[in-house]
Design a protein around this motif. Structure first.
Motif, short mmCIF file in Angstrom:
data_model
loop_
_atom_site.label_atom_id
_atom_site.label_comp_id
_atom_site.label_asym_id
_atom_site.label_seq_id
_atom_site.Cartn_x
_atom_site.Cartn_y
_atom_site.Cartn_z
N ILE A 67 0.83 -1.20 0.00
CA ILE A 67 0.00 0.00 0.00
C ILE A 67 0.86 1.25 0.00
O ILE A 67 0.57 2.22 -0.72
CB ILE A 67 -0.99 0.00 1.19
N ALA A 68 1.95 1.27 0.79
CA ALA A 68 2.83 2.44 0.82
C ALA A 68 3.49 2.66 -0.53
O ALA A 68 3.56 3.79 -1.04
CB ALA A 68 3.88 2.28 1.92
N TYR A 69 3.95 1.59 -1.14
CA TYR A 69 4.62 1.65 -2.43
C TYR A 69 3.64 2.07 -3.52
O TYR A 69 3.95 2.86 -4.41
CB TYR A 69 5.22 0.28 -2.74
N ALA A 70 2.42 1.51 -3.46
CA ALA A 70 1.40 1.83 -4.46
C ALA A 70 1.04 3.31 -4.43
O ALA A 70 0.97 3.97 -5.47
CB ALA A 70 0.15 0.98 -4.22
N VAL A 71 0.83 3.84 -3.24
CA VAL A 71 0.45 5.25 -3.10
C VAL A 71 1.59 6.16 -3.56
O VAL A 71 1.36 7.14 -4.29
CB VAL A 71 0.07 5.56 -1.64
N ALA A 72 2.82 5.84 -3.15
CA ALA A 72 3.96 6.66 -3.54
C ALA A 72 4.16 6.66 -5.06
O ALA A 72 4.31 7.74 -5.67
CB ALA A 72 5.23 6.15 -2.85
N LEU A 73 4.12 5.49 -5.67
CA LEU A 73 4.27 5.41 -7.12
C LEU A 73 3.14 6.14 -7.83
O LEU A 73 3.36 6.82 -8.84
CB LEU A 73 4.29 3.94 -7.57
N GLY A 74 1.94 6.00 -7.29
CA GLY A 74 0.78 6.66 -7.90
C GLY A 74 0.94 8.16 -7.98
O GLY A 74 0.72 8.78 -9.03
N TYR A 75 1.33 8.78 -6.87
CA TYR A 75 1.50 10.24 -6.85
C TYR A 75 2.66 10.68 -7.75
O TYR A 75 2.56 11.70 -8.45
CB TYR A 75 1.74 10.72 -5.42
N ILE A 76 3.77 9.93 -7.74
CA ILE A 76 4.92 10.30 -8.56
C ILE A 76 4.59 10.23 -10.04
O ILE A 76 4.86 11.16 -10.81
CB ILE A 76 6.12 9.39 -8.23
N ILE A 77 3.97 9.12 -10.46
CA ILE A 77 3.65 8.95 -11.89
C ILE A 77 2.59 9.95 -12.34
O ILE A 77 2.64 10.45 -13.47
CB ILE A 77 3.19 7.50 -12.15
N ASN A 78 1.66 10.27 -11.47
CA ASN A 78 0.63 11.25 -11.82
C ASN A 78 1.21 12.64 -12.09
O ASN A 78 0.62 13.43 -12.84
CB ASN A 78 -0.43 11.34 -10.73
N LEU A 79 2.36 12.93 -11.50
CA LEU A 79 3.01 14.22 -11.76
C LEU A 79 3.41 14.37 -13.22
O LEU A 79 3.49 15.48 -13.75
CB LEU A 79 4.25 14.37 -10.87
N PHE A 80 3.66 13.23 -13.89
CA PHE A 80 4.10 13.26 -15.28
C PHE A 80 2.96 13.00 -16.27
O PHE A 80 3.17 13.06 -17.48
CB PHE A 80 5.20 12.21 -15.49
N ASP A 81 1.79 12.68 -15.74
CA ASP A 81 0.63 12.43 -16.60
C ASP A 81 -0.17 13.72 -16.72
O ASP A 81 -0.92 14.10 -15.81
CB ASP A 81 -0.24 11.32 -16.02
N LYS A 82 -0.01 14.40 -17.85
CA LYS A 82 -0.63 15.72 -18.04
C LYS A 82 -1.97 15.63 -18.78
O LYS A 82 -2.54 16.66 -19.13
CB LYS A 82 0.32 16.63 -18.82
N ARG A 83 -2.47 14.40 -19.01
CA ARG A 83 -3.74 14.27 -19.71
C ARG A 83 -4.87 14.91 -18.92
O ARG A 83 -4.93 14.82 -17.70
CB ARG A 83 -4.08 12.79 -19.94
N ALA A 84 -5.79 15.54 -19.65
CA ALA A 84 -7.01 16.05 -19.03
C ALA A 84 -8.02 14.91 -19.00
O ALA A 84 -8.32 14.31 -20.03
CB ALA A 84 -7.56 17.24 -19.82
N LEU A 85 -8.51 14.59 -17.82
CA LEU A 85 -9.46 13.50 -17.70
C LEU A 85 -10.82 13.91 -18.24
O LEU A 85 -11.19 15.07 -18.23
CB LEU A 85 -9.59 13.07 -16.24
#
Length: 322
Positions: A114-132
């Motif tokens: 869970i800690a790894y999943a949350v950390a990776l999620g926030y980091i990768i989202n920083l580089f995902d500039k798509r508009a949902l």
């Protein structure tokens, strides 16, 4: 030899009731469409990776499949999807909890995932500039002959060419979430039997998986225990690369195999964590059904493999200190 098979049958039978309870609960969640559509709101916000990491820990791959559907429709950021994948425990959690030799490490596996999943999620989202597609618009639940649909009025808009969403008669966007975790159809017909049928069948399938894995590894250890233990012990942290690859297999058997190998002492704890981090159940198979975005899908596959290795190697060297 027959003692080994009997032991495998007993160990598998112990897990069966626990599996059935979990699958009945998940079936109820999957039929609760209002809960699913509430999740769409949560998974568009700033707490999306945190929610994904927590929900993904629920045994079985149903939520990662749902997240994959939403991602392909452009309702989730890439980091949120990765958080779902990394946190997904698939069939591993019930097996760990029902085996006296592995129950003690369950909390370590869960905390890391869970800690790894949350950390990776926030980091990768920083580089995902798509508009949902949906970014805080009005969300309503509409019931019709095709079942509940989610009608969203997007604010801003997004590039959604090739996505599987549709428009209703008023121009509202309709989110179509998959049916069951294994793509099984869910209807209100059939009453009690329709509700329990899939959990029973899924429990039987996983029971067979667990029995076969336990029996195979049990027989291997019965006949070749010393050569196998010598070989796996020499691999050291190289086990991590192997189990991370096994975890990518889009089938619940992969988590059963990795967990079974750990329970039988064939791999170490870092290798177990590595294999379970890279595992997302059948979700990767659903992701690759979107053939228009093969490069994107291959990138996600690579991220999952590297994520398993990246957490396994330091865990291996940290355990060497104790």
């Amino acid at each position: 030899m027959w003692d080994v098979i009997l032991d495998a049958l007993i160990d598998s039978s112990i897990a069966a009731p626990f599996l059935l309870i979990i699958y009945l609960f998940i079936e109820w969640l999957e039929r609760n469409r209002k809960a699913q559509f509430t999740a769409v709101r949560l998974l568009n916000g700033k707490f999306a990776p945190l929610v994904a990491g927590g929900v993904g820990l629920i045994p079985q791959c149903g939520f990662s499949v749902m997240a994959t559907d939403l991602y392909c429709q452009n309702y989730l950021k890439s980091g949120t999807l990765i958080a779902f994948f990394v946190a997904t425990s698939d069939e591993a959690l019930p097996i760990l909890l029902t085996n006296k030799d592995t129950i003690g490490v369950t909390w370590i596996v869960l905390l890391v995932k869970i800690a790894y999943a949350v950390a990776l999620g926030y980091i990768i989202n920083l580089f995902d500039k798509r508009a949902l597609l949906y970014a805080g618009g009005e969300l309503t639940l509409v019931e019709d002959e095709h079942g509940p649909h989610d009608h969203s009025h997007p604010h801003g808009g997004a590039d959604t060419e090739g996505e599987s969403h549709t428009q209703d008669g008023e121009g509202n966007t309709v989110i179509r979430v998959s049916d069951g975790c294994c793509r099984h159809a869910m209807t209100s017909k059939g009453g009690f039997w329709n509700f329990v049928k899939h959990p029973l069948l899924h429990t039987l399938k996983i029971f067979v998986y667990i029995f076969v894995v336990n029996a195979v590894f049990g027989l291997l250890l019965y006949y070749f225990e010393q050569p196998i233990t010598d070989f796996t012990s020499k691999l050291g942290f190289a086990q991590i690369f192997i189990t991370a690859g096994i975890g990518l297999i889009p089938n619940c058997a992969s988590s059963v195999i990795v967990t079974g190998m750990f329970a039988d002492g064939l791999i170490n704890l870092p290798a177990l964590i590595s294999g379970l981090v890279s595992n997302s159940g059948i979700a990767l198979a659903i992701l690759f059904k979107d053939r228009k975005r093969i490069k994107r899908n291959l990138l996600i596959l690579l991220i999952m493999y590297l994520a398993g290795i990246a957490v396994g190697i330091p865990a291996y060297f940290i355990l060497q200190l104790f």
